[in-house]
Write a protein that holds these residues in place. Structure first.
Motif, PDB file in Angstrom:
ATOM      1  N   TYR A  35       0.845  -1.192   0.000  1.00 43.34           N
ATOM      2  CA  TYR A  35       0.000   0.000   0.000  1.00 43.34           C
ATOM      3  C   TYR A  35       0.881   1.242   0.000  1.00 43.34           C
ATOM      4  CZ  TYR A  35      -4.567   2.132   0.457  1.00 43.34           C
ATOM      5  OH  TYR A  35      -5.738   2.812   0.176  1.00 43.34           O
ATOM      6  N   SER A  37       1.375   5.656  -0.107  1.00 51.30           N
ATOM      7  CA  SER A  37       0.894   7.021   0.092  1.00 51.30           C
ATOM      8  C   SER A  37       2.063   7.968  -0.169  1.00 51.30           C
ATOM      9  CB  SER A  37       0.381   7.240   1.513  1.00 51.30           C
ATOM     10  OG  SER A  37       0.073   8.616   1.737  1.00 51.30           O
ATOM     11  N   THR A  45      -3.636  10.914   7.524  1.00 52.06           N
ATOM     12  CA  THR A  45      -4.039   9.880   6.579  1.00 52.06           C
ATOM     13  C   THR A  45      -3.208   8.619   6.739  1.00 52.06           C
ATOM     14  OG1 THR A  45      -2.601  10.859   4.889  1.00 52.06           O
ATOM     15  CG2 THR A  45      -4.923  11.500   4.862  1.00 52.06           C
ATOM     16  N   SER A  46      -1.937   8.781   7.056  1.00 51.19           N
ATOM     17  CA  SER A  46      -1.078   7.612   7.256  1.00 51.19           C
ATOM     18  C   SER A  46      -1.500   6.841   8.502  1.00 51.19           C
ATOM     19  CB  SER A  46       0.393   8.036   7.363  1.00 51.19           C
ATOM     20  OG  SER A  46       0.853   8.589   6.138  1.00 51.19           O
ATOM     21  N   ILE A  49      -4.543   4.875   7.370  1.00 51.82           N
ATOM     22  CA  ILE A  49      -4.167   3.736   6.530  1.00 51.82           C
ATOM     23  C   ILE A  49      -3.545   2.637   7.388  1.00 51.82           C
ATOM     24  CG2 ILE A  49      -2.608   2.966   4.700  1.00 51.82           C
ATOM     25  CD1 ILE A  49      -2.974   5.808   3.457  1.00 51.82           C
ATOM     26  N   PHE A  68       3.399  -1.135   4.112  1.00 49.37           N
ATOM     27  CA  PHE A  68       2.962   0.227   3.833  1.00 49.37           C
ATOM     28  C   PHE A  68       4.163   1.073   3.451  1.00 49.37           C
ATOM     29  CE2 PHE A  68       0.855   3.983   3.565  1.00 49.37           C
ATOM     30  CZ  PHE A  68       0.778   4.805   4.680  1.00 49.37           C
ATOM     31  N   PHE A  93      -3.273   5.730  -1.760  1.00 50.06           N
ATOM     32  CA  PHE A  93      -4.053   6.936  -1.512  1.00 50.06           C
ATOM     33  C   PHE A  93      -4.163   7.713  -2.823  1.00 50.06           C
ATOM     34  CE2 PHE A  93      -3.813  11.299   0.819  1.00 50.06           C
ATOM     35  CZ  PHE A  93      -5.130  11.559   0.467  1.00 50.06           C
ATOM     36  N   LEU A 246      -9.057   7.261  -0.240  1.00 51.03           N
ATOM     37  CA  LEU A 246      -8.040   7.025   0.783  1.00 51.03           C
ATOM     38  C   LEU A 246      -7.738   5.533   0.904  1.00 51.03           C
ATOM     39  CD1 LEU A 246      -6.317   8.036   3.212  1.00 51.03           C
ATOM     40  CD2 LEU A 246      -8.348   7.690   4.627  1.00 51.03           C
ATOM     41  N   LEU A 247      -8.796   4.717   0.828  1.00 47.06           N
ATOM     42  CA  LEU A 247      -8.660   3.276   0.991  1.00 47.06           C
ATOM     43  C   LEU A 247      -9.210   2.558  -0.238  1.00 47.06           C
ATOM     44  CD1 LEU A 247      -9.873   2.955   4.695  1.00 47.06           C
ATOM     45  CD2 LEU A 247      -7.512   3.211   3.874  1.00 47.06           C
ATOM     46  N   GLY A 272     -10.610   2.610   9.710  1.00 52.81           N
ATOM     47  CA  GLY A 272      -9.491   3.411   9.204  1.00 52.81           C
ATOM     48  C   GLY A 272      -9.899   4.832   8.887  1.00 52.81           C
ATOM     49  N   THR A 276      -8.526   8.398  10.690  1.00 51.44           N
ATOM     50  CA  THR A 276      -8.029   9.531   9.914  1.00 51.44           C
ATOM     51  C   THR A 276      -8.689  10.826  10.353  1.00 51.44           C
ATOM     52  OG1 THR A 276      -7.594   8.136   7.979  1.00 51.44           O
ATOM     53  CG2 THR A 276      -7.810  10.511   7.597  1.00 51.44           C
TER      54      THR A 276
END
Length: 373
Positions: A35, A37, A45-46, A49, A68, A93, A246-247, A272, A276
């Motif tokens: 994944y 970003s 956001t991290s 996630i 990640f 993302f 985002l996901l 998740g 966020t």
């Protein structure tokens, strides 16, 4: 609290070792997914996630494991869609404003950014619209091999500037970082010069005086270290980031998962998202409290400027539909209508200002995910 997982964040130097969707070695049952970003590990956001990933791993008893790659280690913001589509990573993302021609229906929601008055409400309304009121949004993502799970909305953006505006906010000629065409139109209307760059490049641009202001979340003073280069925050909502994905999971990977694995991913998504949004809320409160001690001033604007903003917000309705139609979106006015109706719906559902993170996640699940999947 977000659990510690030292293996979750992989250094940028390991980016070349990505093997999307592969299975682990001899006899292992876990599916290794990747994944990406473009934002740093400390960004809200991290955190969301990472929480989503941990929830998936726990709910699948380890049959799915993630690595990640934050900070653009897998792909930049503008490259993320192609990275997912081409199989370089299994999810990432996705920021709609970077792909207005590839996913124009989804971008329609992002073009209504000035309607984001509350990030909890706008987040829920955007997810609800995509999953239950915009088949075209899902179809165009699937055409890019993306299986949508969740979008989100930041707190309303404000102008974070180098100038201290001792005589009041004077935007004429100011170079302002914007996200997308709509906030760019706003900056142009008030006399500024819009500059469309990824927000992770904002610090350096301000430090080098290539930007005068960054239009973004106040929390960026901390998460993007803008408190080191900014002198003021202008107290006027100027749109927000709204929509995107985002996901998500690459759709070809999604099709290979078992039903229990899909269920686990669906149930992890609202958790998740909630992390966020509440990380943003927490960070905003902390940053505003700390800003005074860092010499950052909060600038009020004139009543005239507030009226200009209100008129701009109302004009977005017709303009967003027209812009989407020009991009080839069918029935664009219906997407706009559905989103605004969902805003009204979620304003009622989220009337309690003291709602907790678990309560918010549960409400997203019962009102959206249980009905959409």
């Amino acid at each position: 609290m977000l659990k510690k997982n030292p293996g979750l964040f992989i250094s940028m130097s390991a980016g070349c070792l990505l093997v999307a969707g592969s299975l682990t070695s001899a006899g292992a049952l876990a599916r290794d997914l990747t994944y990406g970003s473009y934002l740093p590990p400390q960004h809200p956001t991290s955190a969301g996630i990472a929480t989503f990933i941990e929830e998936v791993e726990e709910r699948t008893d380890g049959s799915i494991e993630f690595k990640f790659f934050p900070s653009g280690a897998a792909a930049s913001g503008k490259e993320m869609l192609s990275a997912v589509r081409d199989g370089m990573i299994d999810g990432g993302f996705l920021v709609t404003v970077y792909y207005p021609t590839a996913i124009p229906a989804n971008t329609t929601i992002s073009d209504l950014s000035f309607w984001n008055q509350n990030s909890l409400v706008a987040t829920a309304a955007s997810i609800d619209t995509v999953l239950t009121g915009c088949p075209q949004c899902l179809e165009e993502l699937e055409e890019n091999d993306v299986h949508f799970l969740a979008s989100y909305a930041t707190p309303p953006y404000q102008a974070i500037c180098k100038n201290d505006f001792a005589s009041g906010f004077e935007p004429d000629g100011m170079r302002m970082r914007v996200a997308g065409e709509e906030i760019g139109r706003w900056v142009t209307q008030i006399g500024g010069i819009p500059v469309n760059i990824p927000n992770n490049e904002s610090y350096e641009a301000m430090e080098r005086s290539q930007l005068d202001c960054v239009i973004g979340a106040t929390s960026w003073l901390k998460s993007l270290s803008l408190n080191e280069v900014a002198s003021s925050v202008v107290e006027l909502p100027m749109g927000a980031f709204l929509g995107g994905s985002l996901l998500n999971i690459r759709d070809s990977v999604w099709q290979d998962l078992t039903d229990p694995e899909r269920k686990a991913i669906i149930e992890a998504a609202p958790v998740g998202v909630a992390r966020t949004i509440f990380e943003y809320q927490k960070e905003e409160a902390e940053v505003r409290k700390a800003a005074g001690g860092q010499g950052i001033r909060f600038i009020e604007v004139s009543d005239e400027m507030r009226k200009v903003r209100e008129a701009f917000m109302q004009a977005q309705v017709e303009r967003a539909a027209a812009t989407a139609s020009d991009r080839g979106v069918k029935d664009a006015d219906q997407i706009v209508t559905n989103f605004i109706a969902n805003l009204e719906k979620w304003e009622k559902l989220l009337a309690d200002p003291n709602i907790t993170e678990p309560q918010y996640a549960a409400l997203l699940k019962s009102e959206i995910y249980d009905k959409a999947f």
